[in-house]
Motif scaffolding. Structure first.
Motif, PDB file in Angstrom:
ATOM      1  N   ARG A 103      42.307  35.945  36.727  1.00 35.48           N
ATOM      2  CA  ARG A 103      42.137  37.002  35.719  1.00 35.48           C
ATOM      3  C   ARG A 103      42.982  36.696  34.481  1.00 35.48           C
ATOM      4  O   ARG A 103      42.539  36.879  33.351  1.00 35.48           O
ATOM      5  N   ASP A 120      40.046  47.381  37.743  1.00 37.07           N
ATOM      6  CA  ASP A 120      39.878  48.063  39.043  1.00 37.07           C
ATOM      7  C   ASP A 120      38.977  49.286  38.907  1.00 37.07           C
ATOM      8  O   ASP A 120      38.195  49.561  39.800  1.00 37.07           O
ATOM      9  N   TRP A 153      51.210  43.892  41.232  1.00 37.39           N
ATOM     10  CA  TRP A 153      50.188  44.959  41.264  1.00 37.39           C
ATOM     11  C   TRP A 153      50.815  46.354  41.244  1.00 37.39           C
ATOM     12  O   TRP A 153      50.117  47.348  41.343  1.00 37.39           O
ATOM     13  N   ASN A 212      38.859  41.283  49.840  1.00 36.10           N
ATOM     14  CA  ASN A 212      39.803  41.477  48.715  1.00 36.10           C
ATOM     15  C   ASN A 212      40.868  40.393  48.544  1.00 36.10           C
ATOM     16  O   ASN A 212      41.236  40.052  47.439  1.00 36.10           O
ATOM     17  N   ARG A 213      41.373  39.838  49.622  1.00 42.29           N
ATOM     18  CA  ARG A 213      42.369  38.763  49.517  1.00 42.29           C
ATOM     19  C   ARG A 213      41.690  37.527  50.116  1.00 42.29           C
ATOM     20  O   ARG A 213      41.529  37.427  51.329  1.00 42.29           O
ATOM     21  N   ASP A 241      48.747  50.243  48.664  1.00 42.14           N
ATOM     22  CA  ASP A 241      48.068  49.584  47.541  1.00 42.14           C
ATOM     23  C   ASP A 241      46.928  50.514  47.091  1.00 42.14           C
ATOM     24  O   ASP A 241      46.019  50.817  47.871  1.00 42.14           O
ATOM     25  N   HIS A 292      48.033  35.497  44.656  1.00 44.95           N
ATOM     26  CA  HIS A 292      46.746  36.185  44.797  1.00 44.95           C
ATOM     27  C   HIS A 292      45.729  35.541  43.855  1.00 44.95           C
ATOM     28  O   HIS A 292      46.017  35.340  42.677  1.00 44.95           O
ATOM     29  N   PHE A 347      44.305  50.259  45.058  1.00 40.48           N
ATOM     30  CA  PHE A 347      42.920  49.790  45.060  1.00 40.48           C
ATOM     31  C   PHE A 347      42.390  49.624  46.489  1.00 40.48           C
ATOM     32  O   PHE A 347      41.297  50.094  46.823  1.00 40.48           O
ATOM     33  N   TYR A 373      46.797  44.684  54.353  1.00 39.88           N
ATOM     34  CA  TYR A 373      48.077  44.010  54.109  1.00 39.88           C
ATOM     35  C   TYR A 373      49.251  44.961  53.916  1.00 39.88           C
ATOM     36  O   TYR A 373      50.382  44.644  54.241  1.00 39.88           O
ATOM     37  N   ASN A 403      45.733  44.523  36.694  1.00 42.43           N
ATOM     38  CA  ASN A 403      45.073  45.641  37.401  1.00 42.43           C
ATOM     39  C   ASN A 403      45.438  46.986  36.750  1.00 42.43           C
ATOM     40  O   ASN A 403      46.277  47.047  35.840  1.00 42.43           O
ATOM     41  N   ASP A 444      43.255  36.707  42.377  1.00 41.42           N
ATOM     42  CA  ASP A 444      42.886  37.523  41.221  1.00 41.42           C
ATOM     43  C   ASP A 444      43.907  37.429  40.093  1.00 41.42           C
ATOM     44  O   ASP A 444      43.544  37.536  38.920  1.00 41.42           O
TER      45      ASP A 444
HETATM   46  C1  BGC Z   1      43.285  44.537  42.796  1.00 42.50           C
HETATM   47  C2  BGC Z   1      44.676  45.068  42.834  1.00 42.50           C
HETATM   48  C3  BGC Z   1      45.155  45.110  44.258  1.00 42.50           C
HETATM   49  C4  BGC Z   1      45.011  43.752  44.921  1.00 42.50           C
HETATM   50  C5  BGC Z   1      45.416  43.799  46.375  1.00 42.50           C
HETATM   51  C6  BGC Z   1      43.225  43.181  43.475  1.00 42.50           C
HETATM   52  O1  BGC Z   1      41.910  42.725  43.502  1.00 42.50           O
HETATM   53  O2  BGC Z   1      42.861  44.408  41.463  1.00 42.50           O
HETATM   54  O3  BGC Z   1      44.744  46.353  42.298  1.00 42.50           O
HETATM   55  O4  BGC Z   1      46.502  45.520  44.276  1.00 42.50           O
HETATM   56  O5  BGC Z   1      43.682  43.304  44.799  1.00 42.50           O
HETATM   57  O6  BGC Z   1      45.061  42.643  47.069  1.00 42.50           O
END
Ligand code: BGC
Length: 348
Positions: free
Chosen positions: A194, A271, A219, A126-127, A44, A188, A46, A40, A246, A190
């Motif tokens: 979270r 993370d 983030w 991740n997304r 970033d 997002h 992570f 994306y 994060n 997360d």
């Molecule tokens: C992470 C973030 C990251 C994000 C990007 C999350 O799961 O904890 O650090 O920026 O994903 O999609």
């Protein structure tokens, strides 16, 4: 009638011939397996860690097995239209599988449509696409961490710290923890989950809380630093805890605290990035949750390769919702490690 039947048969035979031709050309091409990885954005922390691991494991793999795979990366500058164009390009170049870190997780349908039309499988990571989208085709999976688990572990970090050092957390001794909360991108998965579970875990442990403030820092470390500075101006020493979605934002909070010349380390993140872990080790944070980037990379590559080769997915821990969840654990400033599944607290 006979002519009609013969015509139908001929058409069917032609279709089969085209199909065989297509799969043959795909198999010939697949001598070199081509993996397209779409990210994306470039900076970033992570996700970059996952990408670096993919590159490292890929190299090791090449050395060990001499496998003929090529892997290419495209970055979408946080723009879903750019990512869609990159997907079109990889598909037109006959890539065998796509690993997609979506810009906009609610826009997976268009990506799926394109991949399905080209019969190219997709590993999202991740997304997380919304659940219905993942059910649209059998050659789609998601690799990611469980947001509820990370939020719960983050809450437990604070609970354990409170039990051990109550006076360090409840600085004004009023029996209530005044906190601020740094959130990731608003859409997002997360961020939302979270936030909910980190706070709920504290409440469930019987800790009284007062939310002084909260805000979205996407983030990003510098955005979190700016927000925290604002809160330090507004609430000063009233703040007893900073919960961050994060590590990068937790590091931004540390930057703000250090610039403000106050001694404050009641900060938790998620993370387990190298810098996040270093901050925990040097007691600048209570702790973090490690969602292993090595594991992420290994699972994504393994799944991608097997799907591209149409191999069985035996041995992979695939959940009913077509996801593979990366195991996590917390690390605190005393060096203690905690895993939920070992305690039988994992509900999924
Ligand atoms: C992470 C973030 C990251 C994000 C990007 C999350 O799961 O904890 O650090 O920026 O994903 O999609």
């Amino acid at each position: 009638m006979v002519f009609l039947a013969a015509g139908v048969l001929l058409a069917a035979a032609a279709a089969v011939a085209v199909w065989i031709g297509n799969s043959r050309s795909r198999m010939e091409k697949s001598e070199i397996l081509k993996i397209g990885v779409l990210i994306y954005k470039e900076d970033d922390t992570f996700v970059s860690g996952i990408v670096e691991e993919m590159k490292r494991q890929f190299k090791d793999d090449e050395r060990e097995k001499g496998s003929r795979i090529r892997m290419d990366f495209a970055y979408a500058e946080e723009n879903q239209s750019i990512q869609n164009e990159q997907i079109d390009k990889y598909l037109s170049l006959d890539y065998d599988v796509l690993c997609v870190n979506l810009v906009d997780r609610t826009e997976a349908a268009i990506v799926i449509e394109k991949a399905k039309a080209a019969d190219v499988p997709v590993v999202f990571f991740n997304r997380e696409p919304v659940a219905e989208d993942l059910q649209q085709w059998d050659r789609l999976y998601y690799v990611g961490s469980d947001a509820k688990e990370s939020g719960t572990l983050e809450g437990l970090l604070v609970v354990d710290f409170y039990k051990k050092y109550p006076e360090k957390l409840d600085k004004n001794q009023d029996g209530v923890i005044q906190y601020v909360l740094l959130e990731g991108e608003s859409r997002h998965q997360d961020s939302l989950i979270r936030t909910e579970y980190s706070v709920q875990t504290l409440v469930d442990a019987g800790i009284s809380l007062e939310r002084l403030d909260g805000g979205i820092a996407n983030w990003v470390r510098s955005q979190a630093e700016a927000l925290t500075t604002q809160w330090l101006k507004e609430y000063g020493s009233e703040i007893e805890l900073i919960i961050s979605n994060n590590d990068d934002m937790a590091l931004g909070a540390i930057d703000a605290v250090e610039n403000w010349h106050v001694k404050f380390s009641n900060i938790v993140g998620i993370d387990g990035t190298p810098e996040g872990l270093a901050a925990v080790e040097s007691q600048k944070m209570i702790g973090t949750i490690v969602a292993g980037q090595e594991d992420y990379a290994r699972v994504i590559l393994d799944l991608a390769e097997r799907m591209a080769r149409r191999e069985a997915l035996d041995g992979l821990d695939i959940r009913e919702d077509k996801s593979i969840r990366i195991p996590m654990y917390s690390v605190n400033c005393d060096g203690k490690i905690r895993r939920l599944e070992e305690e039988g607290k994992e509900e999924n």
